[in-house]
Write a protein that holds these residues in place. Sequence first.
Motif, PDB file in Angstrom:
ATOM      1  N   TYR A 173       0.828  -1.204   0.000  1.00  0.00           N
ATOM      2  CA  TYR A 173       0.000   0.000   0.000  1.00  0.00           C
ATOM      3  C   TYR A 173       0.863   1.254   0.000  1.00  0.00           C
ATOM      4  O   TYR A 173       1.819   1.361   0.769  1.00  0.00           O
ATOM      5  CB  TYR A 173      -0.913   0.014   1.223  1.00  0.00           C
ATOM      6  N   GLN A 174       0.505   2.186  -0.870  1.00  0.00           N
ATOM      7  CA  GLN A 174       1.177   3.482  -0.937  1.00  0.00           C
ATOM      8  C   GLN A 174       0.128   4.564  -0.748  1.00  0.00           C
ATOM      9  O   GLN A 174      -0.746   4.737  -1.612  1.00  0.00           O
ATOM     10  CB  GLN A 174       1.898   3.661  -2.271  1.00  0.00           C
ATOM     11  N   PRO A 175       0.170   5.292   0.372  1.00  0.00           N
ATOM     12  CA  PRO A 175      -0.878   6.279   0.662  1.00  0.00           C
ATOM     13  C   PRO A 175      -1.120   7.280  -0.454  1.00  0.00           C
ATOM     14  O   PRO A 175      -2.258   7.667  -0.700  1.00  0.00           O
ATOM     15  CB  PRO A 175      -0.357   6.968   1.927  1.00  0.00           C
ATOM     16  N   ALA A 176      -0.053   7.684  -1.126  1.00  0.00           N
ATOM     17  CA  ALA A 176      -0.218   8.712  -2.164  1.00  0.00           C
ATOM     18  C   ALA A 176      -0.991   8.205  -3.369  1.00  0.00           C
ATOM     19  O   ALA A 176      -1.622   8.973  -4.090  1.00  0.00           O
ATOM     20  CB  ALA A 176       1.151   9.223  -2.611  1.00  0.00           C
ATOM     21  N   ARG A 177      -0.943   6.892  -3.615  1.00  0.00           N
ATOM     22  CA  ARG A 177      -1.581   6.340  -4.808  1.00  0.00           C
ATOM     23  C   ARG A 177      -2.644   5.300  -4.493  1.00  0.00           C
ATOM     24  O   ARG A 177      -3.363   4.862  -5.382  1.00  0.00           O
ATOM     25  CB  ARG A 177      -0.525   5.704  -5.715  1.00  0.00           C
ATOM     26  N   GLY A 178      -2.750   4.887  -3.237  1.00  0.00           N
ATOM     27  CA  GLY A 178      -3.614   3.779  -2.887  1.00  0.00           C
ATOM     28  C   GLY A 178      -5.067   4.186  -2.727  1.00  0.00           C
ATOM     29  O   GLY A 178      -5.425   5.367  -2.669  1.00  0.00           O
ATOM     30  N   ALA A 179      -5.916   3.164  -2.642  1.00  0.00           N
ATOM     31  CA  ALA A 179      -7.327   3.386  -2.389  1.00  0.00           C
ATOM     32  C   ALA A 179      -7.520   3.797  -0.928  1.00  0.00           C
ATOM     33  O   ALA A 179      -6.615   3.687  -0.103  1.00  0.00           O
ATOM     34  CB  ALA A 179      -8.102   2.114  -2.697  1.00  0.00           C
ATOM     35  N   SER A 180      -8.710   4.254  -0.603  1.00  0.00           N
ATOM     36  CA  SER A 180      -8.998   4.642   0.771  1.00  0.00           C
ATOM     37  C   SER A 180      -9.167   3.397   1.635  1.00  0.00           C
ATOM     38  O   SER A 180      -9.342   2.275   1.136  1.00  0.00           O
ATOM     39  CB  SER A 180     -10.280   5.467   0.815  1.00  0.00           C
ATOM     40  N   ALA A 181      -9.142   3.598   2.942  1.00  0.00           N
ATOM     41  CA  ALA A 181      -9.361   2.482   3.859  1.00  0.00           C
ATOM     42  C   ALA A 181     -10.732   1.865   3.628  1.00  0.00           C
ATOM     43  O   ALA A 181     -10.902   0.645   3.703  1.00  0.00           O
ATOM     44  CB  ALA A 181      -9.218   2.959   5.301  1.00  0.00           C
ATOM     45  N   GLU A 182     -11.717   2.693   3.326  1.00  0.00           N
ATOM     46  CA  GLU A 182     -13.062   2.181   3.063  1.00  0.00           C
ATOM     47  C   GLU A 182     -13.084   1.321   1.808  1.00  0.00           C
ATOM     48  O   GLU A 182     -13.703   0.245   1.783  1.00  0.00           O
ATOM     49  CB  GLU A 182     -14.046   3.357   2.916  1.00  0.00           C
ATOM     50  N   ASP A 183     -12.410   1.765   0.751  1.00  0.00           N
ATOM     51  CA  ASP A 183     -12.343   0.975  -0.476  1.00  0.00           C
ATOM     52  C   ASP A 183     -11.663  -0.372  -0.235  1.00  0.00           C
ATOM     53  O   ASP A 183     -12.126  -1.410  -0.725  1.00  0.00           O
ATOM     54  CB  ASP A 183     -11.573   1.736  -1.563  1.00  0.00           C
ATOM     55  N   LEU A 184     -10.565  -0.349   0.495  1.00  0.00           N
ATOM     56  CA  LEU A 184      -9.824  -1.571   0.760  1.00  0.00           C
ATOM     57  C   LEU A 184     -10.641  -2.547   1.597  1.00  0.00           C
ATOM     58  O   LEU A 184     -10.692  -3.747   1.311  1.00  0.00           O
ATOM     59  CB  LEU A 184      -8.515  -1.255   1.472  1.00  0.00           C
ATOM     60  N   SER A 185     -11.270  -2.047   2.654  1.00  0.00           N
ATOM     61  CA  SER A 185     -12.052  -2.936   3.513  1.00  0.00           C
ATOM     62  C   SER A 185     -13.267  -3.482   2.773  1.00  0.00           C
ATOM     63  O   SER A 185     -13.628  -4.655   2.950  1.00  0.00           O
ATOM     64  CB  SER A 185     -12.472  -2.219   4.795  1.00  0.00           C
ATOM     65  N   ASP A 186     -13.899  -2.671   1.910  1.00  0.00           N
ATOM     66  CA  ASP A 186     -15.029  -3.168   1.118  1.00  0.00           C
ATOM     67  C   ASP A 186     -14.599  -4.320   0.219  1.00  0.00           C
ATOM     68  O   ASP A 186     -15.273  -5.361   0.151  1.00  0.00           O
ATOM     69  CB  ASP A 186     -15.610  -2.042   0.248  1.00  0.00           C
ATOM     70  N   ALA A 187     -13.481  -4.146  -0.486  1.00  0.00           N
ATOM     71  CA  ALA A 187     -13.000  -5.191  -1.391  1.00  0.00           C
ATOM     72  C   ALA A 187     -12.614  -6.446  -0.615  1.00  0.00           C
ATOM     73  O   ALA A 187     -12.919  -7.574  -1.037  1.00  0.00           O
ATOM     74  CB  ALA A 187     -11.803  -4.675  -2.197  1.00  0.00           C
ATOM     75  N   LEU A 188     -11.956  -6.256   0.518  1.00  0.00           N
ATOM     76  CA  LEU A 188     -11.521  -7.394   1.329  1.00  0.00           C
ATOM     77  C   LEU A 188     -12.713  -8.179   1.848  1.00  0.00           C
ATOM     78  O   LEU A 188     -12.736  -9.418   1.783  1.00  0.00           O
ATOM     79  CB  LEU A 188     -10.665  -6.884   2.488  1.00  0.00           C
ATOM     80  N   LEU A 189     -13.712  -7.483   2.348  1.00  0.00           N
ATOM     81  CA  LEU A 189     -14.884  -8.165   2.885  1.00  0.00           C
ATOM     82  C   LEU A 189     -15.657  -8.894   1.797  1.00  0.00           C
ATOM     83  O   LEU A 189     -16.167 -10.000   2.009  1.00  0.00           O
ATOM     84  CB  LEU A 189     -15.788  -7.157   3.603  1.00  0.00           C
ATOM     85  N   LYS A 190     -15.751  -8.306   0.633  1.00  0.00           N
ATOM     86  CA  LYS A 190     -16.449  -8.972  -0.469  1.00  0.00           C
ATOM     87  C   LYS A 190     -15.750 -10.261  -0.854  1.00  0.00           C
ATOM     88  O   LYS A 190     -16.389 -11.299  -1.077  1.00  0.00           O
ATOM     89  CB  LYS A 190     -16.540  -8.036  -1.672  1.00  0.00           C
TER      90      LYS A 190
END
Length: 211
Positions: A173-190
């Motif tokens: 993960y790179q904060p400058a280019r990465g998705a938001s925490a919400e995006d990441l957690s949504d994808a992970l949970l799915k």
Amino acid sequence: MATQTPARQRRRGHDPESVLSIAVGVFNERGYDGTSMEDLARALGVTKSAIYYHVPGKEQLLSRALDRALDGLFAMVADPRAGSGPAIDRLEYVVRQSVRILIDRLPYVTLLLRVRGNSATEQAALERRRDFDRFVSQLVKEAAAEGGIRADVDPALVTRLLFGAVNSITEWYQPARGASAEDLSDALLKMLFNGLRAQPSRPGDGTGPEN
């Protein structure tokens, strides 16, 4: 008036928080065991004695850094949303918040995941991590018993796989280019809760054209 050197400007501007932040960056880059007080002084642009003004030694910096990561996790565990309601909902909350904490405290969580128990400070941090793992494993057992998740997979294995996926975020993960925490957690949970395989559409269910 004489112009201040950059090193002197940096020295005057440091406080305990900035010292900790820069030290964690050096620990992650060089490894804690491979970092000397000279390395920290160089990164901070100060003398070693100036570091001792803020902290007794290198291990105290490590302790503060590891607590920064672990305290976030245990504050989440103490939240009522992690302790009441259907277990599957609590498990989803814990996973989602763990991703948020990882993103918010990325350097500190990264350091936590790299410690190997080579000192009393590291051993204490690893024991707190095991406490957290036991909490999640119990939550998985409850979710299986309630029928929220399948019961034919070992809860300890589910916990390792689940948080193996969460913790892997620190590696790419790179904060400058990465998705938001919400995006990441949504994808992970799915992916982990629903699976990757696309479900076939059924006539009239709104997921695809009717036959």
